[in-house]
Design a protein around this motif. Structure first.
Motif, PDB file in Angstrom:
ATOM      1  N   ARG A   1      -7.232  -4.477   0.729  1.00 25.61           N
ATOM      2  CA  ARG A   1      -6.140  -5.066  -0.041  1.00 25.61           C
ATOM      3  C   ARG A   1      -5.964  -6.530   0.352  1.00 25.61           C
ATOM      4  O   ARG A   1      -5.982  -6.875   1.547  1.00 25.61           O
ATOM      5  CB  ARG A   1      -4.839  -4.305   0.215  1.00 25.61           C
TER       6      ARG A   1
ATOM      7  N   ALA B   1       0.835  -1.202   0.000  1.00 24.22           N
ATOM      8  CA  ALA B   1       0.000   0.000   0.000  1.00 24.22           C
ATOM      9  C   ALA B   1       0.871   1.253   0.000  1.00 24.22           C
ATOM     10  O   ALA B   1       0.597   2.217  -0.738  1.00 24.22           O
ATOM     11  CB  ALA B   1      -0.941  -0.006   1.206  1.00 24.22           C
TER      12      ALA B   1
ATOM     13  N   GLU C   1      -5.817   0.239  -3.103  1.00 21.27           N
ATOM     14  CA  GLU C   1      -6.452  -0.578  -2.060  1.00 21.27           C
ATOM     15  C   GLU C   1      -5.740  -0.444  -0.723  1.00 21.27           C
ATOM     16  O   GLU C   1      -4.530  -0.232  -0.661  1.00 21.27           O
ATOM     17  CB  GLU C   1      -6.457  -2.051  -2.488  1.00 21.27           C
TER      18      GLU C   1
END
Length: 522
Positions: A159, A123, A142
């Protein structure tokens, strides 16, 4: 793009320090993907807030990344405000539970631009690429949250959990690793006899992510992900590197839950024994791992002996409460009696047991407190004592909100300190009544187990004033023994380790150094 990582200090001027596994993993991942950055390590250098503010004022960055557990909420808000005060255009990315467990509350009350929810490596990389390249939209990434240009809170799609064996080994060269070794003393080396002439070199290795259970008082970063553990090959690759490159002699398995099954334990122990590597280690387990009667005594003893043969010196686990009704409210999914069997097996094979307990569930009484201490006494273990602290994204946090005990989340999160402080009394007992009962039980344990602990150290606490020197808050709830600040370094440390007993008894290297200095001056 100029980038900075800020490593905060939960307890400035603590005599012992631990290598920061989580943020170091994110740093390593970004480094492996071509990003270069500076590091402001507030923790290892014990920088005060004035130093931090001056550094921020004098050094402009395009992106600053940081993160902490949620008990450091107030300081993290201060840091984001200071950054934006001097450099409004700087982007701030915040990870770990301080933002991820209550993303909207944190974002609306801080100056952070993006909060990472869950795992940070991929991320953070996606957000960094977005800021560098300007391609795509933030809402397409995500596992993050942010406030958009219209003031709307946006939490993106979850995610998918990564394959942790695919992550690079943590590169400790990105930090001032020798300073951490100098300040580690025997901290983390559970079960190891003190030897000032040959101190251990303790290093953390994360072997798993998350937990297989969802206790109502607990929050961990990987809460929404399945429990995963690394392969034995991956774990041993990192351990071998740590031994050969850094001279590690003791490995602290730095996990919420190192082993969820006996099969998992045996597989790693077999791999360690076959590898020929020689090191000591400790780990985090549950009391049902060896305490559950569904496994034969022979199987449990065989695997426990393999643990010891492969170098395990200590295990940390949590009884939490001796009262079955409270355990059920905790959603522990264990029987209290499992505790005795696990302690018996570990002691028989020569592995030290560390245990923690939590007082303060709504149905806690003087009788349940005494029941918990009685179990510890019968098992012969002094526990790490903590109080229920409702944390965001947990069952007890929702309970507290639903029952009107938390009406202002931002103010509440500003007020929380440590698990050794009563931050929110949810029982029918007064703070004084709880403390009196706990000190009575602790005193009896101390005497009957002949530990020699000073009464001021029965419950170890620092209070929020020890988090930082500028953002301490006033409170009508007085912290417990606030001047006695020696305590476990992290909320997920389990107990009074040998290092702590050394400090209590004046035999640790820190205590010895102070004595030597005193003798020279006298």
């Amino acid at each position: 793009m100029k980038v900075l990582f800020v490593i905060p200090s939960l307890r400035r001027n603590s005599p012992t320090k631990f290598l920061p596994v989580g943020i170091a993993s994110v740093m390593t991942f970004l480094d492996e993907n071509g990003y270069k950055f500076d590091v402001l390590d507030v923790d290892i250098n014990d920088y005060d807030d004035e130093f931090v503010e001056n550094y921020v004022a004098e050094n402009q960055y395009d992106v600053i990344l940081t993160g902490s557990i949620v008990t450091h909420y107030k300081w993290m808000k201060w840091l984001t405000r200071i950054i934006k005060q001097y450099h409004p255009e700087t982007k701030i990315i915040v990870g770990n539970s301080v933002g991820g467990s209550a993303p909207e509350v944190f974002l609306r009350n801080s100056k952070a631009d993006v909060v990472i929810i869950g795992e940070g490596e991929y991320a953070c990389l996606d957000v960094m690429n977005y800021y560098r390249d300007g391609a795509g939209e933030l809402k397409e990434i995500e596992g993050i949250a942010f406030i958009n240009e219209n003031g709307k809170f946006i939490q993106t799609a979850k995610r998918k959990a990564c394959k942790i064996d695919d992550l690079p080994l943590v590169n400790w060269d990105l930090l001032e690793v020798d300073k951490y070794f100098e300040k580690s003393d025997h901290a983390g080396a559970e079960g190891l006899a003190f030897d000032e002439d040959n101190p251990p070199r303790v290093m953390p290795v994360a072997t798993a992510r998350g937990c297989a259970f969802k206790c109502t008082f607990c929050h961990y970063v990987y809460w929404d992900d399945p429990y995963r553990h690394r392969s034995s090959e991956s774990i041993l690759k990192e351990i071998r590197r740590n031994i050969e490159k850094y001279g590690a002699t003791y490995i602290n398995f730095w996990d919420d839950l190192s082993f969820a099954s006996l099969t998992q334990v045996e597989k790693l122990c077999d791999a360690i024994l076959e590898s020929g590597l020689k090191f000591n280690w400790n780990c985090a387990i549950r009391i049902d791992l060896f305490g559950n009667p569904r496994f034969t005594p022979e199987k449990k003893m065989r695997i426990a002996q393999k643990m010891r043969e492969s170098g395990c010196l200590a295990v940390g686990f949590s009884l939490e409460s001796g009262d079955q009704e409270i355990l059920e409210m905790m959603n522990k999914k264990i029987q209290a009696d499992y505790f005795y069997e696990q302690v018996r097996i570990m002691k028989e094979v020569g592995i030290t047991c560390s245990n923690s307990v939590v007082f303060g569930y709504p149905i806690e009484t003087k009788e349940t407190i005494q029941k918990t201490f009685n179990m510890c006494l019968e098992a012969g273990i002094y526990p790490s004592i903590g109080f229920l602290m409702p944390l965001p994204y947990t069952g007890m946090y929702e309970y507290a909100k639903n029952n009107g005990l938390i009406t202002d989340e931002n103010a509440y999160l500003d007020s929380i300190t440590e698990r050794q402080d009563i931050t929110l009394n949810m029982t029918k007992l007064s703070n004084d009544e709880i403390m009196a009962e706990i000190k009575s039980g602790a005193r009896e344990l101390n005497e009957k187990l002949a530990l020699g602990l000073d009464e001021k150290r029965f419950i170890r606490t620092g209070g929020y004033r020890k988090h930082t020197n500028k953002t301490a808050i006033g409170s009508t709830r007085k912290p417990l023994d606030p001047e006695n600040v020696e305590r476990n370094e992290n909320d997920f440390s389990f107990n009074y380790s040998q290092a702590v007993f050394d400090m209590d008894l004046g035999t640790g290297t820190v205590a010895k150094a102070k004595k030597d200095a005193s003798n020279k001056n006298s």
